[in-house]
Design a protein around this motif. Sequence first.
Motif, PDB file in Angstrom:
ATOM      1  N   GLY A 196      71.099 -39.017  12.508  1.00 40.83           N
ATOM      2  CA  GLY A 196      71.476 -38.913  10.988  1.00 40.83           C
ATOM      3  C   GLY A 196      72.695 -39.612  10.533  1.00 40.83           C
ATOM      4  N   ILE A 197      72.816 -39.939   9.152  1.00 36.26           N
ATOM      5  CA  ILE A 197      73.798 -40.751   8.865  1.00 36.26           C
ATOM      6  C   ILE A 197      75.358 -40.418   9.219  1.00 36.26           C
ATOM      7  CG2 ILE A 197      72.313 -41.708   6.859  1.00 36.26           C
ATOM      8  CD1 ILE A 197      74.193 -39.760   4.937  1.00 36.26           C
ATOM      9  N   THR A 198      75.524 -38.919   9.428  1.00 32.83           N
ATOM     10  CA  THR A 198      76.862 -38.729   9.651  1.00 32.83           C
ATOM     11  C   THR A 198      77.128 -39.030  11.408  1.00 32.83           C
ATOM     12  OG1 THR A 198      76.265 -36.443  10.125  1.00 32.83           O
ATOM     13  CG2 THR A 198      77.073 -37.014   7.746  1.00 32.83           C
ATOM     14  N   ASP A 199      76.091 -39.028  12.046  1.00 36.27           N
ATOM     15  CA  ASP A 199      76.277 -39.139  13.567  1.00 36.27           C
ATOM     16  C   ASP A 199      76.530 -40.702  13.792  1.00 36.27           C
ATOM     17  OD1 ASP A 199      75.916 -37.795  16.311  1.00 36.27           O
ATOM     18  OD2 ASP A 199      74.773 -39.808  16.473  1.00 36.27           O
ATOM     19  N   GLY A 200      75.995 -41.637  12.978  1.00 38.36           N
ATOM     20  CA  GLY A 200      76.281 -42.928  13.075  1.00 38.36           C
ATOM     21  C   GLY A 200      75.583 -43.826  14.306  1.00 38.36           C
ATOM     22  N   TYR A 201      74.574 -42.990  15.176  1.00 38.22           N
ATOM     23  CA  TYR A 201      73.923 -43.849  16.239  1.00 38.22           C
ATOM     24  C   TYR A 201      72.901 -44.874  15.675  1.00 38.22           C
ATOM     25  CZ  TYR A 201      70.875 -44.574  20.031  1.00 38.22           C
ATOM     26  OH  TYR A 201      70.063 -45.101  21.163  1.00 38.22           O
ATOM     27  N   THR A 202      72.962 -46.243  16.249  1.00 33.52           N
ATOM     28  CA  THR A 202      71.792 -46.945  15.913  1.00 33.52           C
ATOM     29  C   THR A 202      71.214 -47.319  17.463  1.00 33.52           C
ATOM     30  OG1 THR A 202      73.183 -48.669  15.910  1.00 33.52           O
ATOM     31  CG2 THR A 202      72.757 -47.679  13.890  1.00 33.52           C
ATOM     32  N   PRO A 203      69.799 -47.421  17.490  1.00 34.86           N
ATOM     33  CA  PRO A 203      69.290 -47.728  18.663  1.00 34.86           C
ATOM     34  C   PRO A 203      69.416 -49.239  19.055  1.00 34.86           C
ATOM     35  CG  PRO A 203      67.677 -47.731  17.001  1.00 34.86           C
ATOM     36  CD  PRO A 203      68.930 -47.068  16.461  1.00 34.86           C
ATOM     37  N   PRO A 204      69.762 -49.675  20.483  1.00 31.76           N
ATOM     38  CA  PRO A 204      69.735 -51.060  20.759  1.00 31.76           C
ATOM     39  C   PRO A 204      68.495 -51.867  20.821  1.00 31.76           C
ATOM     40  CG  PRO A 204      69.701 -49.415  22.670  1.00 31.76           C
ATOM     41  CD  PRO A 204      69.554 -48.549  21.474  1.00 31.76           C
ATOM     42  N   ALA A 205      68.740 -52.972  21.253  1.00 25.26           N
ATOM     43  CA  ALA A 205      67.615 -54.040  20.958  1.00 25.26           C
ATOM     44  C   ALA A 205      66.455 -53.524  22.165  1.00 25.26           C
ATOM     45  CB  ALA A 205      68.140 -55.438  21.233  1.00 25.26           C
ATOM     46  N   GLU A 206      66.860 -53.232  23.096  1.00 24.63           N
ATOM     47  CA  GLU A 206      66.021 -53.010  24.370  1.00 24.63           C
ATOM     48  C   GLU A 206      64.974 -51.727  23.932  1.00 24.63           C
ATOM     49  OE1 GLU A 206      69.818 -51.256  25.801  1.00 24.63           O
ATOM     50  OE2 GLU A 206      69.018 -53.210  24.846  1.00 24.63           O
ATOM     51  N   VAL A 207      65.279 -50.903  22.707  1.00 18.07           N
ATOM     52  CA  VAL A 207      64.613 -49.781  22.138  1.00 18.07           C
ATOM     53  C   VAL A 207      63.753 -50.073  21.004  1.00 18.07           C
ATOM     54  CG1 VAL A 207      64.604 -47.398  21.304  1.00 18.07           C
ATOM     55  CG2 VAL A 207      66.153 -48.314  23.269  1.00 18.07           C
ATOM     56  N   VAL A 208      64.379 -50.984  20.114  1.00 15.72           N
ATOM     57  CA  VAL A 208      63.597 -51.279  18.980  1.00 15.72           C
ATOM     58  C   VAL A 208      63.501 -52.609  18.699  1.00 15.72           C
ATOM     59  CG1 VAL A 208      64.461 -49.377  17.904  1.00 15.72           C
ATOM     60  CG2 VAL A 208      65.933 -51.270  17.531  1.00 15.72           C
ATOM     61  N   GLY A 209      63.669 -53.711  19.373  1.00 15.11           N
ATOM     62  CA  GLY A 209      63.976 -55.161  19.361  1.00 15.11           C
ATOM     63  C   GLY A 209      64.943 -55.580  18.577  1.00 15.11           C
ATOM     64  N   ASP A 210      65.131 -57.137  18.683  1.00 12.12           N
ATOM     65  CA  ASP A 210      66.252 -57.609  18.141  1.00 12.12           C
ATOM     66  C   ASP A 210      66.393 -57.430  16.518  1.00 12.12           C
ATOM     67  OD1 ASP A 210      67.175 -58.565  20.689  1.00 12.12           O
ATOM     68  OD2 ASP A 210      66.046 -60.575  20.401  1.00 12.12           O
ATOM     69  N   ASP A 211      65.305 -57.440  15.950  1.00 16.39           N
ATOM     70  CA  ASP A 211      65.424 -57.423  14.424  1.00 16.39           C
ATOM     71  C   ASP A 211      65.884 -56.212  13.804  1.00 16.39           C
ATOM     72  OD1 ASP A 211      64.203 -59.887  14.553  1.00 16.39           O
ATOM     73  OD2 ASP A 211      62.045 -59.100  13.945  1.00 16.39           O
ATOM     74  N   LEU A 212      65.704 -54.832  14.583  1.00 16.37           N
ATOM     75  CA  LEU A 212      66.171 -53.888  14.097  1.00 16.37           C
ATOM     76  C   LEU A 212      67.480 -53.201  14.862  1.00 16.37           C
ATOM     77  CD1 LEU A 212      62.869 -52.040  13.548  1.00 16.37           C
ATOM     78  CD2 LEU A 212      64.229 -52.972  11.643  1.00 16.37           C
ATOM     79  N   ALA A 213      67.729 -53.780  15.779  1.00 16.85           N
ATOM     80  CA  ALA A 213      68.894 -53.452  16.761  1.00 16.85           C
ATOM     81  C   ALA A 213      70.202 -53.377  15.742  1.00 16.85           C
ATOM     82  CB  ALA A 213      69.029 -54.428  17.898  1.00 16.85           C
ATOM     83  N   GLY A 214      70.789 -52.408  15.674  1.00 19.32           N
ATOM     84  CA  GLY A 214      72.215 -52.229  14.921  1.00 19.32           C
ATOM     85  C   GLY A 214      72.061 -52.106  13.563  1.00 19.32           C
ATOM     86  N   THR A 215      70.998 -51.875  12.991  1.00 21.13           N
ATOM     87  CA  THR A 215      70.614 -51.456  11.703  1.00 21.13           C
ATOM     88  C   THR A 215      70.791 -50.057  11.377  1.00 21.13           C
ATOM     89  OG1 THR A 215      68.245 -51.234  12.246  1.00 21.13           O
ATOM     90  CG2 THR A 215      68.810 -53.498  11.290  1.00 21.13           C
ATOM     91  N   VAL A 216      71.225 -49.966   9.992  1.00 14.77           N
ATOM     92  CA  VAL A 216      71.485 -48.592   9.674  1.00 14.77           C
ATOM     93  C   VAL A 216      70.045 -48.044   9.095  1.00 14.77           C
ATOM     94  CG1 VAL A 216      72.732 -46.960   8.241  1.00 14.77           C
ATOM     95  CG2 VAL A 216      73.846 -48.923   9.320  1.00 14.77           C
ATOM     96  N   ARG A 217      69.782 -46.989   9.458  1.00 13.36           N
ATOM     97  CA  ARG A 217      68.410 -46.163   8.690  1.00 13.36           C
ATOM     98  C   ARG A 217      68.362 -46.152   7.357  1.00 13.36           C
ATOM     99  NH1 ARG A 217      65.416 -42.565  11.728  1.00 13.36           N
ATOM    100  NH2 ARG A 217      63.428 -41.874  10.745  1.00 13.36           N
ATOM    101  N   GLN A 218      67.173 -46.658   6.967  1.00 17.84           N
ATOM    102  CA  GLN A 218      66.947 -46.718   5.430  1.00 17.84           C
ATOM    103  C   GLN A 218      66.265 -45.591   5.027  1.00 17.84           C
ATOM    104  OE1 GLN A 218      64.743 -50.657   5.673  1.00 17.84           O
ATOM    105  NE2 GLN A 218      66.356 -51.469   3.889  1.00 17.84           N
ATOM    106  N   LEU A 219      66.636 -45.043   3.807  1.00 12.74           N
ATOM    107  CA  LEU A 219      66.342 -43.530   3.532  1.00 12.74           C
ATOM    108  C   LEU A 219      65.913 -43.580   1.948  1.00 12.74           C
ATOM    109  CD1 LEU A 219      69.440 -41.675   5.163  1.00 12.74           C
ATOM    110  CD2 LEU A 219      67.080 -41.804   5.836  1.00 12.74           C
ATOM    111  N   PRO A 220      65.073 -44.348   1.650  1.00 16.24           N
ATOM    112  CA  PRO A 220      64.291 -43.932   0.289  1.00 16.24           C
ATOM    113  C   PRO A 220      63.627 -42.605  -0.068  1.00 16.24           C
ATOM    114  CG  PRO A 220      62.767 -45.379   1.686  1.00 16.24           C
ATOM    115  CD  PRO A 220      63.934 -45.048   2.413  1.00 16.24           C
ATOM    116  N   ASP A 221      64.350 -41.691   0.120  1.00 19.46           N
ATOM    117  CA  ASP A 221      63.789 -40.232   0.236  1.00 19.46           C
ATOM    118  C   ASP A 221      64.358 -39.337  -1.119  1.00 19.46           C
ATOM    119  OD1 ASP A 221      66.526 -40.153   1.033  1.00 19.46           O
ATOM    120  OD2 ASP A 221      65.962 -38.879   2.569  1.00 19.46           O
TER     121      ASP A 221
END
Length: 468
Positions: free
Chosen positions: A111-136
């Motif tokens: 969640g946004i208040t926790d601030g964790y983003t998954p590393p490259a070995e989990v989601v790949g280089d393109d998404l590593a360190g990206t903040v979750r997008q929430l068009p909700d």
Amino acid sequence: MTAISDPHSPAPVSLADHPFLTGVYAPQRSEVDVDDLHVTGELPSDLSGSYLRNGPNPRFDPIGSFVYPLDGDGMVHRISFDHGHASYSNRFVRTPMVVAEEAAGRALWSGITDGYTPPAEVVGDDLAGTVRQLPDINIVHHAGRLMAMAEGDKPYRLDPADLRTLGEEDCSGAMRVGSTAHPKVDPHTGEMVLFNYALEAPYLTWSVVGVEGQAVREPTAVDGLDEPVMIHDMALTERYVVLFICPLIFDLAAAMTGGSLLSWRPDNGTRIAFIPRDGGTVRWIDTDAFWVWHFANAFDNPDGTVTVDYVEWTYPNGFADITSPSTSGLIRAQCNPATGAFGRTSVSARANLEFPRVDDRLLTLDHRRVATVGKSDTDRGDLDSLWFHDLESGTEVCWTPSVAIGEPIYIPGPHHDYWGAIGTDPDDMHSRFYLLDADSPADGPLATIELPIRVPAGLHGFWDPTAR
């Protein structure tokens, strides 16, 4: 890609203990298309179009934290009407984060208040360190674009035919820096006017999308702010973009040391910006502190003043360290951008009023009726009612369906107009769409449509007469 776990990933959120992940708010994971829905009563044979609604709905059980309504993936629901028949479809808004989590079979971003983003070995280089997008939060249709709106990011465009996610949208550069969830479409000019707040200067911008979808005004800084603020909604008149800057401040220093990302600072007061749509000098009004989630409408008066109707809260629940309950009311404010005068009167002080709506064809113009969600004397528990306020006569009427009712929407028909809303019965967890006569909504539904799946409670939608 082989699924890899991250030992630093936050623990799952307990759904059973979270009020916005259980009951009528519990996530819906099914996607369905169902025709010929069962109807109690009779749908008008000449009513054609679709009601679309977006809302926070985590694709997988969340990890770290979950703050309603800011967290949660978008799920768009559509109820279509055609010659007395109704159909239903729903789809997740598939951002790259949702796609990656579907491949992994679990939540990867916190969640946004926790601030964790998954590393490259989990989601790949393109998404590593990206903040979750929430068009909700909301869904908007303008210039052929059907867009799922986030709180302060670029929207995602959907295919109107089947609600497939087509990708990120910037509206020809007008949303280059993002958009809040509540742009306003001027029904008289066809322009879509929007604003966006940011954590870095410029803290506030506004822009305009033309009737053909072109960027008439690219993001333009609003001078006068020296710190980042959260502003959820806006009002629009023929002359002005109206923004209420309530003192809910982004406190990045506190967040970095484990504190709250948002800080309520009532000593700052509330400031109101009147931004001329022709690009003139911004006018400001300063007043005492209060909070606004949603506006009903606003309009210019012949004497140069501006009338604004909105729901006012004493402070934002969940974002202020205050023990006394926050109270709300439907307010009519009279504002003078030239002199700085600001006066407001109570239209209704019913408990827990929210989600004010008018006939969208009257946006920027004077209006007589406002509908809201609120409490009635016969409500039980968290059940809500629809209130219909007549600003000309000073009266209000109520319909209490004994279900958790959602935001009302005005539905103009070729010969008659209606109000509609989705509600979920907390006893049997069935969701229904209720169609009310616009002239006598307190009489109850003309038609009740049984929806094939439960629709999680909240948030925003619109009536599209072109879609069915």
